[in-house]
Motif scaffolding. Sequence first.
Motif, short mmCIF file in Angstrom:
data_model
loop_
_atom_site.label_atom_id
_atom_site.label_comp_id
_atom_site.label_asym_id
_atom_site.label_seq_id
_atom_site.Cartn_x
_atom_site.Cartn_y
_atom_site.Cartn_z
N THR A 184 0.82 -1.21 0.00
CA THR A 184 0.00 0.00 0.00
C THR A 184 0.84 1.25 0.00
OG1 THR A 184 -0.09 0.00 2.41
CG2 THR A 184 -1.85 -1.17 1.24
N GLY A 185 2.16 1.10 -0.12
CA GLY A 185 3.00 2.29 -0.10
C GLY A 185 3.31 2.73 1.30
N SER A 186 3.21 1.86 2.28
CA SER A 186 3.50 2.23 3.65
C SER A 186 3.89 1.01 4.44
CB SER A 186 2.29 2.91 4.31
OG SER A 186 1.22 1.99 4.37
N ARG A 243 -1.35 3.92 7.00
CA ARG A 243 -0.55 4.62 5.99
C ARG A 243 0.55 5.42 6.67
NH1 ARG A 243 -5.89 5.99 4.02
NH2 ARG A 243 -6.34 4.98 2.02
N ARG A 245 3.03 8.63 5.79
CA ARG A 245 3.27 9.69 4.83
C ARG A 245 4.24 10.71 5.43
NH1 ARG A 245 1.34 6.26 2.33
NH2 ARG A 245 -0.49 6.32 0.96
N GLY A 269 -5.05 11.51 -4.86
CA GLY A 269 -3.73 11.05 -4.45
C GLY A 269 -3.79 9.66 -3.84
N ARG A 270 -2.82 9.34 -3.01
CA ARG A 270 -2.76 8.00 -2.42
C ARG A 270 -3.54 7.89 -1.11
NH1 ARG A 270 2.85 6.27 -1.26
NH2 ARG A 270 3.26 8.47 -0.81
N CYS A 459 7.24 7.43 0.76
CA CYS A 459 6.82 7.91 -0.56
C CYS A 459 6.90 6.83 -1.62
CB CYS A 459 7.67 9.11 -0.97
SG CYS A 459 9.37 8.69 -1.45
N GLN A 461 8.88 6.62 -3.91
CA GLN A 461 9.20 7.24 -5.19
C GLN A 461 10.59 7.88 -5.19
OE1 GLN A 461 5.51 9.19 -7.08
NE2 GLN A 461 5.01 9.20 -4.91
#
Length: 510
Positions: A184-186, A243, A245, A269-270, A459, A461
């Motif tokens: 999930t990006g986290s 999450r 961030r 966004g996410r 991130c 990224q």
Amino acid sequence: MDSQIWWYIARASGLTAWWISSATVVHGLLLATRILGPRVASGRLLDLHRFLGVLSAVFLALHLLTLTIDKWVDIGLPQVLVPFTSGYRPVAVAWGVTAFYLMAAVLLTSLLTARIPRTWWKNVHRLAFAVFVLVTVHALTAGTDTTLARGSAVILGGLFMFLGAYRLLRGRHPDQPTTSTQDTGSAISPPGRREPGEWPVRVTELRWAAEDVVALRLAAVDGDRLPAWEPGAHVDLVLPSGRVRQYSLCGDPADRAGYRLGVLRVPGGRGGSSEIHQLRAGQAIAVRGPSNHFPLTLAEHYLFVAGGIGITPLLPMIRRVESAGIDWQLLYGGRSRDSMAFTDELPAPTGDRIHLVAQDTDGLPDLTRALSATPEGAVVYCCGPEALIAAVEQAMAADFPNRHLHVERFAPRQTSTGPHTTATFDVELARSGRVLAVPADRSLLAVIRDAVPAALSSCEQGFCGTCELRVLNGTPDHRDDVLPASERDRTDVIYPCVSRSRGPRLVVDL
């Protein structure tokens, strides 16, 4: 003065070297067994391990030096360098001489880990156990205060037996992932558990700072002071959903009672910014950090260029520079005046120092004019959308090469090729010994998460630095925006969300 004073100093320094070297090995076993937790071997603890090793070598050198000065036992340099040549307890002294050479080999290979095969280092490093045994026998048989030596030997020996047995058992049953998480990006902490470096905080204030921008203040749940930070730092917010961030700190570094942040809501966004905009005062979350990849450097003149929410990391810098009486200018652009946050918190303008440019009424910021007003050697700090940063980079490269640029991105640099286009390579997780294949169509971080689901990231990224890993062997292919141009050749660190390996294998401290 007592005629045996040098012997006493030699004996005290020898015992101290023994205790510190033993503490070094115990510390290494604690890291190797991960008895204190699976993520205990942070970079700072590894640095402490190295520091203890060097400190024990310093006291060993003092021990050898004072032995050669002492005349009571009459040991010269040849006797401390060649085993069994001493006229004073030759066998006992020989154990110490042998331990000296083994310890020197361990320290030398530790200093050369980046230049020698890891297997060499690992095999020589195991000699630390032999050093402990030989030094213990030496301390028990070569000195005069055997009571102290025997007591120390019993305590240290017990620790070694326990940790050694634990290490062997742990090695037979290595950790295996028992749960899986969706990418999930986290990194999500299990319920009721807190990652190292994570601080439980509570939202104490929420207010609108601009259109779609909420300013929030966080304070420690227990009322204690939060970790110190410097202008340019950011923290990772661990949200109720799990999450994670990253957001810049925009408050006062001297205010350790709380952190202030500004968050722009990004539709589509996410999900992190939308969730933050739904927080309420009194709600508990957590923060990780702070970290700083955008530090304020010393200069005689500054130009700050902000685009939209990019003003947040620059606010503490402006306050710091203003309080120091250093010359500075600010060029701050936004879609409209209503969308430009924290304009009410800028220092009172003096002269032509602050330029606020609203695109709907004033057009785009005049970068050339702002740069032309700076003297040679000025430092430029820029944060905002990628288009703004690219424009500043192009203008400075073309017409202002004598200025020094520092940027921070909230989105990855735009490139013509994807981040994962090279051939397959292997990554070795040093703590478990597992070797994983990284295919061309998957990121290094995604592959690592197959084995270590809790691997940290934010991130994903390449611009926040949360996923940083220490590289023990191999050459990273840096594709991040964290490392400045002067550090792109570093081989000791990697950001696995976007970076890869230049060679067939990479060994990371995980």
